[in-house]
Design a protein around this motif. Sequence first.
Motif, PDB file in Angstrom:
ATOM      1  N   ARG A   4      -4.303  -8.319   3.468  1.00  0.00           N
ATOM      2  CA  ARG A   4      -4.937  -7.108   2.927  1.00  0.00           C
ATOM      3  C   ARG A   4      -5.543  -6.256   4.040  1.00  0.00           C
ATOM      4  O   ARG A   4      -5.372  -5.041   4.074  1.00  0.00           O
ATOM      5  N   ALA A  31       0.844  -1.191   0.000  1.00  0.00           N
ATOM      6  CA  ALA A  31       0.000   0.000   0.000  1.00  0.00           C
ATOM      7  C   ALA A  31       0.877   1.238   0.000  1.00  0.00           C
ATOM      8  O   ALA A  31       2.004   1.216   0.495  1.00  0.00           O
ATOM      9  N   THR A  84      -3.521   3.665  -2.083  1.00  0.00           N
ATOM     10  CA  THR A  84      -3.677   2.703  -3.168  1.00  0.00           C
ATOM     11  C   THR A  84      -3.077   1.375  -2.723  1.00  0.00           C
ATOM     12  O   THR A  84      -2.149   1.340  -1.901  1.00  0.00           O
ATOM     13  N   TYR A  85      -3.605   0.298  -3.259  1.00  0.00           N
ATOM     14  CA  TYR A  85      -3.170  -1.043  -2.899  1.00  0.00           C
ATOM     15  C   TYR A  85      -2.815  -1.821  -4.156  1.00  0.00           C
ATOM     16  O   TYR A  85      -3.464  -1.668  -5.190  1.00  0.00           O
ATOM     17  N   GLU A  86      -1.816  -2.656  -4.045  1.00  0.00           N
ATOM     18  CA  GLU A  86      -1.453  -3.590  -5.108  1.00  0.00           C
ATOM     19  C   GLU A  86      -1.192  -4.937  -4.453  1.00  0.00           C
ATOM     20  O   GLU A  86      -0.480  -5.015  -3.455  1.00  0.00           O
ATOM     21  N   GLU A  87      -1.783  -5.986  -5.003  1.00  0.00           N
ATOM     22  CA  GLU A  87      -1.615  -7.332  -4.461  1.00  0.00           C
ATOM     23  C   GLU A  87      -1.004  -8.252  -5.516  1.00  0.00           C
ATOM     24  O   GLU A  87      -1.264  -8.091  -6.703  1.00  0.00           O
ATOM     25  N   VAL A 120      -2.842  -4.546   6.141  1.00  0.00           N
ATOM     26  CA  VAL A 120      -2.301  -3.379   5.442  1.00  0.00           C
ATOM     27  C   VAL A 120      -3.281  -2.209   5.510  1.00  0.00           C
ATOM     28  O   VAL A 120      -2.885  -1.072   5.770  1.00  0.00           O
ATOM     29  N   GLU A 121      -4.556  -2.483   5.293  1.00  0.00           N
ATOM     30  CA  GLU A 121      -5.562  -1.416   5.353  1.00  0.00           C
ATOM     31  C   GLU A 121      -5.584  -0.754   6.732  1.00  0.00           C
ATOM     32  O   GLU A 121      -5.604   0.476   6.842  1.00  0.00           O
TER      33      GLU A 121
END
Length: 159
Positions: free
Chosen positions: A132, A2, A154-157, A135-136
Motif C-alpha cells: 500500500r 491505484a 483512489t485505492y482498491e485493495e 503504491v501511495e
Amino acid sequence: MAGDGQVTFGSEVLKSTARKLRRLYNDQIVAGFAGSTADAFSLFSRFEAKLEQYNGNLPRSVVELAKDWRTDRVLRHLEALLLVADAQNTFIISGNGDVIEPDENVAAIGSGGNVALAAAIALMHHSKLSARHIVEEAMGIAGRTCIYTNLNITYEEIG
C-alpha cells in the motif's frame, strides 16, 4: 491498485475526479483502465461478463476477453488498456490481444505509468514499505511528474 482521477483531451483537463478503478466479481477482482473512458466502460462490461461466465477464473477470463477484443469488429477499435488483479494474479490486457503478466509482480498503465512503475520497482527492491505504501509513493511521484496524472488518487485493495 491505484488510479488517478484525471481525464484529458489533448492538453485540456476535462475531469479531475474520475474513478478509474472498479471492484468486480464479488469484490474479489480489481480492474483499472487507461485510455478512452467510454471504451474502458465498454470493456469493463465485457470483462464482467467473462468473469461470470468463467466463475471468477481471472486467467481464463482475461484470455477470453483478449481473444474477443482482437477479433470482434467493434471491440477491435476500442482504445484503452485494462489492468486487472486478484489475490494471486496481475494482468495487463491490450486491444492487440496481448495478455501480459508482469515479471516484477507490479504493473502500471497510462500516461504516468512508466514513472509509477519505475518508482514502485525501486521501492520494492530498496525498502521495507508495505505494498500500500509503495503504491501511495509511486502514484505521488507520478502525479507530481506527469502532466496527464493528478494527485486525486483512489485505492482498491484485495485481501
